[in-house]
Design a protein around this motif. Structure first.
Motif, PDB file in Angstrom:
ATOM      1  N   ALA A 408     -71.069  57.384 -28.182  1.00  0.00           N
ATOM      2  CA  ALA A 408     -72.405  56.888 -27.828  1.00  0.00           C
ATOM      3  C   ALA A 408     -72.340  56.037 -26.567  1.00  0.00           C
ATOM      4  CB  ALA A 408     -72.984  56.099 -28.998  1.00  0.00           C
ATOM      5  N   TYR A 409     -71.280  55.231 -26.445  1.00  0.00           N
ATOM      6  CA  TYR A 409     -71.088  54.435 -25.226  1.00  0.00           C
ATOM      7  C   TYR A 409     -70.976  55.348 -24.003  1.00  0.00           C
ATOM      8  CZ  TYR A 409     -68.279  52.246 -21.574  1.00  0.00           C
ATOM      9  OH  TYR A 409     -67.786  51.832 -20.364  1.00  0.00           O
ATOM     10  N   LEU A 410     -70.141  56.381 -24.084  1.00  0.00           N
ATOM     11  CA  LEU A 410     -69.956  57.278 -22.947  1.00  0.00           C
ATOM     12  C   LEU A 410     -71.257  57.999 -22.590  1.00  0.00           C
ATOM     13  CD1 LEU A 410     -66.456  58.813 -23.787  1.00  0.00           C
ATOM     14  CD2 LEU A 410     -66.990  57.064 -22.074  1.00  0.00           C
ATOM     15  N   CYS A 411     -72.023  58.381 -23.588  1.00  0.00           N
ATOM     16  CA  CYS A 411     -73.308  59.027 -23.307  1.00  0.00           C
ATOM     17  C   CYS A 411     -74.278  58.083 -22.609  1.00  0.00           C
ATOM     18  CB  CYS A 411     -73.928  59.562 -24.594  1.00  0.00           C
ATOM     19  SG  CYS A 411     -73.133  61.063 -25.223  1.00  0.00           S
ATOM     20  N   CYS A 412     -74.145  56.791 -22.890  1.00  0.00           N
ATOM     21  CA  CYS A 412     -75.020  55.805 -22.251  1.00  0.00           C
ATOM     22  C   CYS A 412     -74.624  55.544 -20.800  1.00  0.00           C
ATOM     23  CB  CYS A 412     -74.988  54.485 -23.024  1.00  0.00           C
ATOM     24  SG  CYS A 412     -75.926  54.470 -24.573  1.00  0.00           S
ATOM     25  N   VAL A 413     -73.336  55.344 -20.537  1.00  0.00           N
ATOM     26  CA  VAL A 413     -72.927  54.855 -19.213  1.00  0.00           C
ATOM     27  C   VAL A 413     -72.352  55.931 -18.302  1.00  0.00           C
ATOM     28  CG1 VAL A 413     -72.528  52.547 -20.125  1.00  0.00           C
ATOM     29  CG2 VAL A 413     -70.614  54.124 -19.916  1.00  0.00           C
ATOM     30  N   THR A 414     -71.864  57.040 -18.844  1.00  0.00           N
ATOM     31  CA  THR A 414     -71.384  58.144 -18.014  1.00  0.00           C
ATOM     32  C   THR A 414     -71.823  59.455 -18.654  1.00  0.00           C
ATOM     33  OG1 THR A 414     -69.431  59.173 -17.020  1.00  0.00           O
ATOM     34  CG2 THR A 414     -69.096  58.039 -19.118  1.00  0.00           C
ATOM     35  N   PRO A 415     -73.130  59.690 -18.681  1.00  0.00           N
ATOM     36  CA  PRO A 415     -73.665  60.856 -19.403  1.00  0.00           C
ATOM     37  C   PRO A 415     -73.173  62.170 -18.804  1.00  0.00           C
ATOM     38  CG  PRO A 415     -75.359  59.817 -18.043  1.00  0.00           C
ATOM     39  CD  PRO A 415     -74.189  58.901 -18.032  1.00  0.00           C
ATOM     40  N   PRO A 416     -72.967  63.174 -19.649  1.00  0.00           N
ATOM     41  CA  PRO A 416     -72.566  64.493 -19.154  1.00  0.00           C
ATOM     42  C   PRO A 416     -73.618  65.069 -18.220  1.00  0.00           C
ATOM     43  CG  PRO A 416     -72.258  64.324 -21.532  1.00  0.00           C
ATOM     44  CD  PRO A 416     -73.037  63.122 -21.112  1.00  0.00           C
ATOM     45  N   PRO A 417     -73.227  65.997 -17.363  1.00  0.00           N
ATOM     46  CA  PRO A 417     -74.187  66.603 -16.427  1.00  0.00           C
ATOM     47  C   PRO A 417     -75.390  67.195 -17.149  1.00  0.00           C
ATOM     48  CG  PRO A 417     -71.937  67.240 -15.867  1.00  0.00           C
ATOM     49  CD  PRO A 417     -71.861  66.528 -17.180  1.00  0.00           C
ATOM     50  N   GLY A 418     -76.563  66.882 -16.623  1.00  0.00           N
ATOM     51  CA  GLY A 418     -77.789  67.425 -17.186  1.00  0.00           C
ATOM     52  C   GLY A 418     -78.361  66.654 -18.357  1.00  0.00           C
ATOM     53  N   PHE A 419     -77.666  65.608 -18.814  1.00  0.00           N
ATOM     54  CA  PHE A 419     -78.136  64.831 -19.967  1.00  0.00           C
ATOM     55  C   PHE A 419     -78.680  63.490 -19.501  1.00  0.00           C
ATOM     56  CE2 PHE A 419     -77.169  61.573 -23.246  1.00  0.00           C
ATOM     57  CZ  PHE A 419     -78.066  62.008 -24.218  1.00  0.00           C
ATOM     58  N   SER A 420     -79.893  63.153 -19.914  1.00  0.00           N
ATOM     59  CA  SER A 420     -80.486  61.856 -19.592  1.00  0.00           C
ATOM     60  C   SER A 420     -80.431  60.956 -20.821  1.00  0.00           C
ATOM     61  CB  SER A 420     -81.947  62.018 -19.160  1.00  0.00           C
ATOM     62  OG  SER A 420     -82.546  60.729 -18.985  1.00  0.00           O
ATOM     63  N   PRO A 421     -79.739  59.819 -20.745  1.00  0.00           N
ATOM     64  CA  PRO A 421     -79.624  58.950 -21.917  1.00  0.00           C
ATOM     65  C   PRO A 421     -80.844  58.077 -22.157  1.00  0.00           C
ATOM     66  CG  PRO A 421     -78.442  57.991 -20.089  1.00  0.00           C
ATOM     67  CD  PRO A 421     -78.948  59.328 -19.610  1.00  0.00           C
ATOM     68  N   GLY A 422     -81.807  58.090 -21.238  1.00  0.00           N
ATOM     69  CA  GLY A 422     -83.001  57.276 -21.423  1.00  0.00           C
ATOM     70  C   GLY A 422     -82.930  55.978 -20.642  1.00  0.00           C
TER      71      GLY A 422
END
Length: 522
Positions: A408-422
């Protein structure tokens, strides 16, 4: 309608002052003039001085930001603490600061204060990031440009450790009395860690400086360990308005805080201290169990709540923990991953402690923001995740909710290409954001596991977890679920997987102690 008067010594309403007689002498220099210090250490000191007078005024030192220091000077060192819960609001005014400096503006004045004969204690709340240690070695980051510049000594020091050491140099030359350096930050073994960093800086100095300073550190400086605990959000106009309504004065820098406050310390103060025990502080020969209880159960779970909540579009911790999947994940990481990794201090009932944590997180009146709690995760998580994760992995168990925390941390601060964490995740501040993004870009584009492995190999969580590629793979799986199906689906998957893991027992069972009780606010 006439404007309200500014908060100051003559406008503090009767009954609002925590200590009636402000200290006339400065005995403490505090580095890090932020909200936490002003709602925690300063409040405990005011309560101690209300019981027993002493030369324990605090000179507050901000690093670069001028706002709080300027406002305190304009208000003659007065500010309000707004304690908020759904049941009530209590506003008090501590009067313990004797001055407020900005190190970037007056560096020599700061060093003089650290070396002053009357200074008996140097305290710190500079956050984990402020200690400039290496993520791989946990020692001083001698490659950091600011550390190298401070070691050269051709300009005023810019790092916290550099300031302390240069101040101690002046102190030794002036033959000042011994002094205590007290870290009040969320570091594992913060006293020993601060001592190590100070000594490493001293040992990296040229021989002529080093040979005089290192023996002085051993004979005249103590570094007690401590544990601090209070939820303190950022100041907003909501709290300024609360002070105006409650006290009838204008305060530019009030501090919001929850009612709960706890402070545990080793009593190794070589030049005296305030009577903090009368403020509710606890002194013990063994701080570590309290420290790990707080770092893992409160702070570690707080991070998971913040990341899942932000990814779910929630602005605050209360909004996040009100989501059933977030609350379930928080409870699972507490009981399944964190509690078995520590020894609960004698006299504390873990079930009561966990119930109290959920009450604190659900404080809707306080509104602690996910953006604030989730910031600086690259420094925070390495204090919270690796040791419990390694304990489980070495025992043959996968700590699914610790893997979920990292994912969840990685998705927030270094999201994968094409993904917007909000927006709430995007607003999180992290010193490693650019470095982690660069590592992720260099990994094979088609392999999420490779991206996660590259991040772990960088030392984000130290070095031990690189021995367990299955942990990196599990993190990558959760990243993929978050990206494809959302944080709720990832939490559900973690819950199902955790149910199938072999159970582990906590290192102690204080519920068998008839004296066990929850922690209480001071």
């Amino acid at each position: 309608m006439a404007p309200l008067p500014r908060l100051g010594p003559s406008t503090v309403p009767a009954g609002a002052a925590l200590n009636a007689r402000p200290p006339a002498e400065t005995g403490i220099v505090h580095l890090g003039l932020g909200n936490f210090h002003r709602a925690h250490q300063a409040v405990h000191t005011a309560a101690a001085l209300a019981h027993t007078d002493g030369p324990w005024g605090i000179l507050g030192v901000a690093d670069r930001s001028t706002g709080v220091a300027r406002a305190l000077r304009e208000q003659e060192m007065r500010y309000a603490v707004v304690e908020i819960s759904p049941e009530r609001t209590r506003i008090t005014v501590p009067a313990v600061h004797t001055g407020a400096l900005v190190a970037a503006e007056r560096p020599d004045a700061v060093l003089d204060a650290l070396a002053a004969p009357d200074t008996a204690i140097i305290t710190l709340t500079v956050t984990e990031h402020g200690y400039t240690f290496s993520p791989r070695t946990h020692g001083l980051d001698l490659d950091a440009p600011a550390v190298r510049a401070d070691l050269r000594g051709d300009a005023p020091p810019r790092t916290t450790i550099g300031r302390i050491v240069r101040g101690l140099q002046r102190r030794r030359r002036a033959h000042a009395r011994p002094v205590t350096v007290l870290s009040c930050d969320n570091l594992v073994g913060n006293g020993a860690q601060t001592r190590r960093l100070v000594r490493e800086f001293a040992e990296a100095l040229p021989a002529a400086e080093r040979d005089d300073l290192v023996p002085y550190l051993e004979s005249a400086v103590t570094f007690p360990g401590s544990m601090v605990d209070r939820i303190v959000p950022a100041t907003t106009d909501v709290y300024r308005d609360a002070v105006a309504a409650g006290l009838g004065v204008r305060d530019a820098v009030p501090v919001p805080a929850e009612p709960f406050s706890m402070w545990v310390m080793e009593d190794r103060f070589c030049a005296g201290r305030p009577r903090w025990e009368h403020s509710g502080a606890l002194f013990t020969d063994d701080v570590e169990p309290y420290e790990l209880l707080k770092l893992r159960l409160l702070n570690g779970t707080h991070s998971l709540i913040a990341y899942l909540g932000a990814l779910d579009g929630r602005a605050t911790i209360p909004e996040s923990v009100a989501r059933p999947f977030v609350a379930d994940a928080a409870r699972a990481v507490l009981y399944g991953d964190y509690l078995p990794s520590l020894t609960v201090p004698a006299g504390i009932d873990p079930d009561a402690y966990v119930a109290q944590l959920f009450e604190r997180w659900a404080n809707t009146a306080l509104g602690h923001r996910t953006q604030q709690v989730g910031s600086d995760g690259s420094v925070k998580l390495r204090q919270r995740v690796p040791e419990p994760a390694l304990l489980h992995l070495r025992a043959g168990r996968m700590p699914h909710h610790l893997a979920l925390t990292v994912a969840a941390y990685l998705c927030c601060v270094t999201p994968p290409p094409g993904f917007s964490p909000g927006p709430h995740a995007t607003a999180m501040v992290d010193p490693a954001r650019e470095r982690l993004a660069a590592l992720a870009r260099r990994a094979p584009a088609a392999s999420g596991a490779s991206r996660v492995a590259a991040v772990l190999d960088s030392g984000l969580l130290g070095t031990g977890l690189t021995e367990f590629p299955a942990f990196a793979a599990r993190i990558a799986e959760f990243v993929d679920v978050i990206v494809r199906h959302g944080p709720g689906a990832a939490a559900a998957e973690a819950g199902r997987a955790a149910e199938s893991e072999p159970k582990s027992e906590a290192n102690s069972d204080p519920k068998s102690d008839p004296k066990s009780e929850p922690l209480h606010a001071s």
